[in-house]
Structures are given as structure tokens and as C-alpha cells.
Scaffold this motif. Structure first.
Motif, PDB file in Angstrom:
ATOM      1  N   UNK A 221       0.823  -1.212   0.000  1.00 45.61           N
ATOM      2  CA  UNK A 221       0.000   0.000   0.000  1.00 45.61           C
ATOM      3  C   UNK A 221       0.858   1.264   0.000  1.00 45.61           C
ATOM      4  N   UNK A 222       0.260   2.413   0.298  1.00 44.06           N
ATOM      5  CA  UNK A 222       0.972   3.684   0.181  1.00 44.06           C
ATOM      6  C   UNK A 222       2.051   3.913   1.240  1.00 44.06           C
ATOM      7  N   UNK A 223       2.051   3.115   2.313  1.00 47.59           N
ATOM      8  CA  UNK A 223       3.017   3.360   3.384  1.00 47.59           C
ATOM      9  C   UNK A 223       2.637   4.602   4.176  1.00 47.59           C
ATOM     10  N   UNK A 224       3.405   4.902   5.224  1.00 46.34           N
ATOM     11  CA  UNK A 224       3.099   6.091   6.037  1.00 46.34           C
ATOM     12  C   UNK A 224       4.365   6.904   6.306  1.00 46.34           C
ATOM     13  N   UNK A 225       4.175   8.180   6.517  1.00 44.24           N
ATOM     14  CA  UNK A 225       5.292   9.064   6.880  1.00 44.24           C
ATOM     15  C   UNK A 225       5.730   8.756   8.318  1.00 44.24           C
ATOM     16  N   UNK A 226       6.944   9.197   8.656  1.00 40.10           N
ATOM     17  CA  UNK A 226       7.479   8.891   9.990  1.00 40.10           C
ATOM     18  C   UNK A 226       6.589   9.434  11.108  1.00 40.10           C
ATOM     19  N   UNK A 227       6.011  10.624  10.926  1.00 42.09           N
ATOM     20  CA  UNK A 227       5.209  11.167  12.029  1.00 42.09           C
ATOM     21  C   UNK A 227       3.967  10.315  12.294  1.00 42.09           C
ATOM     22  N   UNK A 228       3.398   9.739  11.232  1.00 43.62           N
ATOM     23  CA  UNK A 228       2.257   8.831  11.440  1.00 43.62           C
ATOM     24  C   UNK A 228       2.749   7.538  12.089  1.00 43.62           C
TER      25      UNK A 228
END
Ligand SMILES: Nc1ncnc2c1ncn2[C@@H]1O[C@H](COP(=O)(O)OP(=O)(O)OP(=O)(O)O)[C@@H](O)[C@H]1O
Ligand SMILES: [Mg+2]
Length: 283
Positions: A221-228
């Protein structure tokens, strides 16, 4: 805690809760990670009380309090959560009545029913269910999880693959709860695919590690940014307009109850891997 508040502190708890809290706190004490239990931040903001909760760093615990009114407020929240899918189901069934296009709306109705089911399951685990642990070979557990994952992926038109390594050891598991962890991880992966245009893939991997077994669900899937990523698994943290933010924190609690650990990694544009580790026990 008793040192700090005196023995009267224990009267905050019912006997059952005290036993559970003690168990859970022991798990936190033994964990290398910072483990946060359920429902602290938002609920304490609203003065709903705090369920036993802790952060362990160098074995220190910061805590505490328990107020029963929280449960009734929680019931209210869940009733509210269930009303959304119910409203949608009602609307689509009415629409089917007018248009006679049941086939067209059936997938939406079904996915809303599934959503209600997950919310209810999570709620039941939070409030009522007792654990029943059995000794099980990790391959056997993997096979049970794969059976369910492959059929769910087929229904959602996601390519599914798996890779499991063999072990003669055994883990102590509450099968229903581990299945519930997988259901939550799978739901998250499927929800992350929303709007995804290329081939959706989910892979299950079971691997033997030192002193235990790791179960991983990997999506492209799209993955997540570090803050998420840092927030994921905190109670009530959600980025979804219709999320409750309970899924991962519940998974963490279930795995902590198994004396295991939980881990998430993600690369934006590539996907997310969520895994949990269960220790081997003597057969
Ligand atoms: N596989 C994944 N890919 C991308 N983001 C994810 C994935 N799994 C979890 N997340 C992120 O972590 C957040 C928290 O997940 P969690 O399951 O705890 O709550 P939720 O899915 O938002 O709500 P629910 O209580 O219905 O599960 C999600 O809102 C999402 O932003
Ligand atoms: Mg979720």
C-alpha cells in the motif's frame, strides 16, 4: 504504586481488574519497548478517568487511576460508532428496494456489516472476554491464519502470498485473540489500499527467531510518513475519517498479554509491514 499511594490505592480496582492490571504491568515491566496501554490520552482529557496504563522506561511506571464511569461512556462511543455503518446499510437497502439493483450495492452493504463486526469484536475484547491460552505449534497457527487471509484477500481482489518457516517449538496462544489481531491488521492493509491503482498485494510471513516466532503481514500500500508511524498504535490515534483508532492499540495489548512484542515499519510509496513476535514456551 502502593509505595506512593498507600494500600488504599488498591481499592480503586475491582478484584478482576486488579489481577489484570498486575499482569499487564508485569508485562510492561519486562518489555524493552515503551508500551502504552489502552485509552489514556483522549479519555483523560475528557475527564473520563484512566484505565490502568503505563510507560516503562528503565522499569519505571507512570500511572494511574481507574474510574468505572469510563466503561459506560465507552459503551456510548461504540453505540455511536455502530450507528454510522447501520445508517449506510439502511440507506442502501432502501435504495435496493427502489432500483432493484441489489447486486450493485451488495459489496457496500457487506463491507459495512464487516465493519460493524470488527467494531463489536474489538469492543467485546476490551470489555468482556477472558483469555483461553493453548499450546500450539507456530506452523499450525500460521496455517489457520493463512486460511482466513487467503479467502479474505480473494474476496477483496488482492493478490495473496505466504512464506512460513517450520519450527518444532510451541507458543502459548489465545487463538481467537490472535485471529482478531490478524483481522485488524488485514483490515488496515485493505483500507490503506483505498484508491490504489496498481496490483494490490499482501504477503504473510512466518519466521523462526531466537526464542520465538515472528508473524508478519506485509502490504504494498501507500506506506506512512514517519510522524504517522510514531503515532500508530497509540490509543484512539486514527488518520481515517471513519476510524476509531482502537485496532492497533488493541493488537498491542493482545500481544503484550501473550508476553510478545509488536512492531511496525513502513516506507512511503512501497508499503507497510506489521509484525508480532510470540515467545516459545516449554512444550
Ligand atoms: N497497513 C497500513 N498502511 C498504512 N497505514 C496504516 C496501516 N495500518 C495502520 N495504518 C495507520 O495507522 C492508523 C491507526 O490504525 P488503527 O488500526 O489503530 O486505527 P484505524 O484503522 O484508524 O481505526 P480502527 O479502530 O477502525 O482500526 C490508521 O488510521 C492508519 O493511518
Ligand atoms: Mg484499523
Amino acid at each position: 504504586m502502593v509505595d506512593q499511594f498507600g494500600p488504599q490505592f488498591l481499592h480503586f480496582f475491582t478484584e478482576q481488574t486488579a489481577v489484570e492490571a498486575e499482569d499487564y504491568l508485569n508485562t510492561i515491566m519486562k518489555s524493552d519497548d515503551i508500551v502504552s496501554a489502552l485509552l489514556r490520552d483522549k479519555l483523560s482529557d475528557q475527564d473520563l478517568g484512566i484505565l490502568y496504563n503505563g510507560f516503562s522506561r528503565d522499569g519505571k511506571i507512570i500511572l494511574v487511576g481507574y474510574r468505572t464511569q469510563m466503561m459506560s461512556r465507552l459503551v456510548g462511543e461504540f453505540a455511536h460508532e455502530l450507528r454510522n455503518p447501520l445508517t449506510i446499510i439502511k440507506g442502501f437497502i432502501q435504495l435496493c428496494g427502489h432500483t432493484k439493483e441489489y447486486d450493485k450495492f451488495q459489496p457496500i452493504i457487506l463491507s459495512e456489516v464487516e465493519r460493524m463486526y470488527t467494531i463489536l469484536e474489538n469492543f467485546l475484547t476490551l470489555s468482556l472476554r477472558k483469555s483461553t491460552f493453548v499450546r500450539m505449534n507456530p506452523d499450525e497457527l500460521c496455517k489457520k491464519l493463512i486460511a482466513f487471509l487467503s479467502s479474505e484477500c480473494a474476496v477483496h481482489k488482492v493478490t495473496f502470498d505466504y512464506d512460513i518457516s517450520y519450527s518444532e517449538n510451541v507458543c502459548k496462544v489465545d487463538l481467537d485473540k490472535i485471529k482478531q489481531v490478524m483481522i485488524n491488521l488485514l483490515r488496515n492493509a485493505l483500507e490503506a489500499f483505498d484508491g490504489h491503482t496498481h496490483e494490490k498485494k499482501i504477503m504473510f510471513r512466518g519466521s523462526v527467531e531466537d526464542k520465538g516466532y515472528r508473524f508478519a503481514l506485509i502490504d504494498n500500500g501507500p506506506g506512512v510518513e514517519t510522524d504517522v508511524l510514531k503515532q500508530m498504535g497509540k490509543p484512539l490515534y486514527t488518520t481515517k475519517s471513519r476510524g476509531t483508532g482502537i485496532g492497533l492499540s488493541l493488537c498491542k495489548k493482545i500481544i503484550a498479554d501473550h508476553r510478545g512484542t509488536f512492531c511496525v515499519s513502513s516506507v512511503v510509496g512501497k508499503g507497510t509491514t506489521v509484525s508480532f513476535f510470540l515467545p516459545f514456551v516449554s512444550p
